[in-house]
Design a protein around this motif. Structure first.
Motif, PDB file in Angstrom:
ATOM      1  N   ALA A  78      44.200  43.171  46.235  1.00  0.00           N
ATOM      2  CA  ALA A  78      44.068  44.482  45.595  1.00  0.00           C
ATOM      3  C   ALA A  78      44.195  45.615  46.610  1.00  0.00           C
ATOM      4  CB  ALA A  78      42.734  44.569  44.849  1.00  0.00           C
ATOM      5  N   LEU A  79      43.501  45.479  47.723  1.00  0.00           N
ATOM      6  CA  LEU A  79      43.566  46.528  48.751  1.00  0.00           C
ATOM      7  C   LEU A  79      44.989  46.735  49.254  1.00  0.00           C
ATOM      8  CD1 LEU A  79      40.369  45.790  50.873  1.00  0.00           C
ATOM      9  CD2 LEU A  79      40.802  47.809  49.461  1.00  0.00           C
ATOM     10  N   GLU A  80      45.678  45.650  49.513  1.00  0.00           N
ATOM     11  CA  GLU A  80      47.026  45.741  50.086  1.00  0.00           C
ATOM     12  C   GLU A  80      48.055  46.289  49.104  1.00  0.00           C
ATOM     13  OE1 GLU A  80      48.350  45.267  53.217  1.00  0.00           O
ATOM     14  OE2 GLU A  80      46.238  45.296  53.796  1.00  0.00           O
ATOM     15  N   ILE A  81      47.871  46.043  47.808  1.00  0.00           N
ATOM     16  CA  ILE A  81      48.856  46.543  46.838  1.00  0.00           C
ATOM     17  C   ILE A  81      48.423  47.859  46.195  1.00  0.00           C
ATOM     18  CG2 ILE A  81      49.762  44.217  46.399  1.00  0.00           C
ATOM     19  CD1 ILE A  81      48.365  44.297  43.647  1.00  0.00           C
ATOM     20  N   GLY A  82      47.246  48.360  46.600  1.00  0.00           N
ATOM     21  CA  GLY A  82      46.784  49.653  46.097  1.00  0.00           C
ATOM     22  C   GLY A  82      46.233  49.609  44.684  1.00  0.00           C
ATOM     23  N   ALA A  83      45.574  48.496  44.343  1.00  0.00           N
ATOM     24  CA  ALA A  83      45.002  48.339  43.004  1.00  0.00           C
ATOM     25  C   ALA A  83      43.481  48.252  43.096  1.00  0.00           C
ATOM     26  CB  ALA A  83      45.552  47.064  42.355  1.00  0.00           C
ATOM     27  N   LYS A  84      42.824  48.501  41.965  1.00  0.00           N
ATOM     28  CA  LYS A  84      41.377  48.289  41.921  1.00  0.00           C
ATOM     29  C   LYS A  84      41.108  46.805  41.706  1.00  0.00           C
ATOM     30  CE  LYS A  84      41.259  49.614  37.036  1.00  0.00           C
ATOM     31  NZ  LYS A  84      40.778  50.591  36.059  1.00  0.00           N
ATOM     32  N   PHE A  85      39.917  46.362  42.110  1.00  0.00           N
ATOM     33  CA  PHE A  85      39.502  44.975  41.905  1.00  0.00           C
ATOM     34  C   PHE A  85      38.408  44.938  40.847  1.00  0.00           C
ATOM     35  CE2 PHE A  85      36.664  41.391  42.623  1.00  0.00           C
ATOM     36  CZ  PHE A  85      37.570  40.352  42.498  1.00  0.00           C
ATOM     37  N   VAL A  86      38.570  44.052  39.868  1.00  0.00           N
ATOM     38  CA  VAL A  86      37.589  43.892  38.801  1.00  0.00           C
ATOM     39  C   VAL A  86      37.138  42.434  38.768  1.00  0.00           C
ATOM     40  CG1 VAL A  86      37.214  43.979  36.306  1.00  0.00           C
ATOM     41  CG2 VAL A  86      38.546  45.768  37.429  1.00  0.00           C
ATOM     42  N   PRO A  87      35.833  42.190  38.946  1.00  0.00           N
ATOM     43  CA  PRO A  87      35.341  40.815  38.866  1.00  0.00           C
ATOM     44  C   PRO A  87      35.177  40.358  37.417  1.00  0.00           C
ATOM     45  CG  PRO A  87      33.534  42.285  39.409  1.00  0.00           C
ATOM     46  CD  PRO A  87      34.776  43.132  39.340  1.00  0.00           C
ATOM     47  N   LEU A  88      35.639  39.146  37.130  1.00  0.00           N
ATOM     48  CA  LEU A  88      35.403  38.491  35.853  1.00  0.00           C
ATOM     49  C   LEU A  88      34.339  37.439  36.125  1.00  0.00           C
ATOM     50  CD1 LEU A  88      39.077  38.047  34.570  1.00  0.00           C
ATOM     51  CD2 LEU A  88      37.530  39.995  34.280  1.00  0.00           C
ATOM     52  N   ARG A  89      33.152  37.626  35.524  1.00  0.00           N
ATOM     53  CA  ARG A  89      31.988  36.839  35.915  1.00  0.00           C
ATOM     54  C   ARG A  89      31.484  35.945  34.794  1.00  0.00           C
ATOM     55  NH1 ARG A  89      28.026  38.711  40.104  1.00  0.00           N
ATOM     56  NH2 ARG A  89      28.106  36.447  40.233  1.00  0.00           N
ATOM     57  N   LYS A  90      30.663  34.988  35.184  1.00  0.00           N
ATOM     58  CA  LYS A  90      29.958  34.133  34.241  1.00  0.00           C
ATOM     59  C   LYS A  90      28.903  34.983  33.533  1.00  0.00           C
ATOM     60  CE  LYS A  90      32.129  30.424  35.554  1.00  0.00           C
ATOM     61  NZ  LYS A  90      33.072  29.740  34.712  1.00  0.00           N
ATOM     62  N   PRO A  91      28.389  34.502  32.389  1.00  0.00           N
ATOM     63  CA  PRO A  91      27.436  35.302  31.606  1.00  0.00           C
ATOM     64  C   PRO A  91      26.187  35.723  32.386  1.00  0.00           C
ATOM     65  CG  PRO A  91      28.207  33.446  30.324  1.00  0.00           C
ATOM     66  CD  PRO A  91      28.736  33.258  31.720  1.00  0.00           C
TER      67      PRO A  91
END
Length: 170
Positions: A78-91
């Motif tokens: 994400a950092l290298e391509i200039g995007a935000k990072f969003v975690p997809l997490r367990k409940p």
């Protein structure tokens, strides 16, 4: 690496740095252990670099990493391509309001959650995880992102298990 050209000489170094642990976590499972890849700085860098080379310039606005190993590879991409990072997490791992997607596994059910508002309608998303086996978790991630209006460009996994039929094959 399921998203890369197998002719790239870096692929062999990455593949050879991944340890296979028989009968873990239960008999009959050949566990693909990426912790040995992480101990090899060049293999780790090459892994991230290959993904960055593939996705740079594709107007990806969000990288969604699947818990937990998608959290290792997703942020540097994400950092290298200039995007935000969003975690997809367990409940019950994310505070605040979330949207959930349940999915079926060979041994039961599971669920992924994402913060409401983390991904916007029209975002171009890349889903990142360490391994694709049956594709159930990746399908759940895609469904979750598409429900909020994102366009899922691709799924990027370090390891693919071609001997297993993927749910992504439709």
């Amino acid at each position: 690496m399921s998203t890369c050209n197998n002719e790239d000489p870096r692929i062999h170094g990455i593949a050879s740095s991944i340890r296979v642990v028989p009968n873990f976590p239960k008999p009959g499972i050949m566990f693909q252990d990426i912790t040995t890849l992480l101990l090899d700085p060049q293999a780790f860098k090459n892994t991230v670099d290959l993904f960055v080379e593939r996705y740079k310039g594709k107007n990806i606005s969000v990288v969604a990493g699947i818990e937990a190993r998608g959290f290792i590879f997703g942020p540097p991409i994400a950092l290298e391509i200039g995007a935000k990072f969003v975690p997809l997490r367990k409940p019950r791992k994310l505070p605040g309001e979330v949207i959930s997607e349940e999915y079926v596994l060979e041994y039961g059910r599971d669920c992924l959650e994402m913060h409401i508002g983390a991904v916007q309608q029209g975002d171009r998303a890349l889903v990142v995880d360490d391994l694709v086996a049956t594709g159930g978790t990746l399908c759940a991630a895609i469904n979750l992102l598409e429900r909020v209006g994102a366009d899922v460009v691709e799924c990027a996994c370090v390891i693919g298990l071609p001997e297993l039929k993927s749910a992504l094959d439709g």
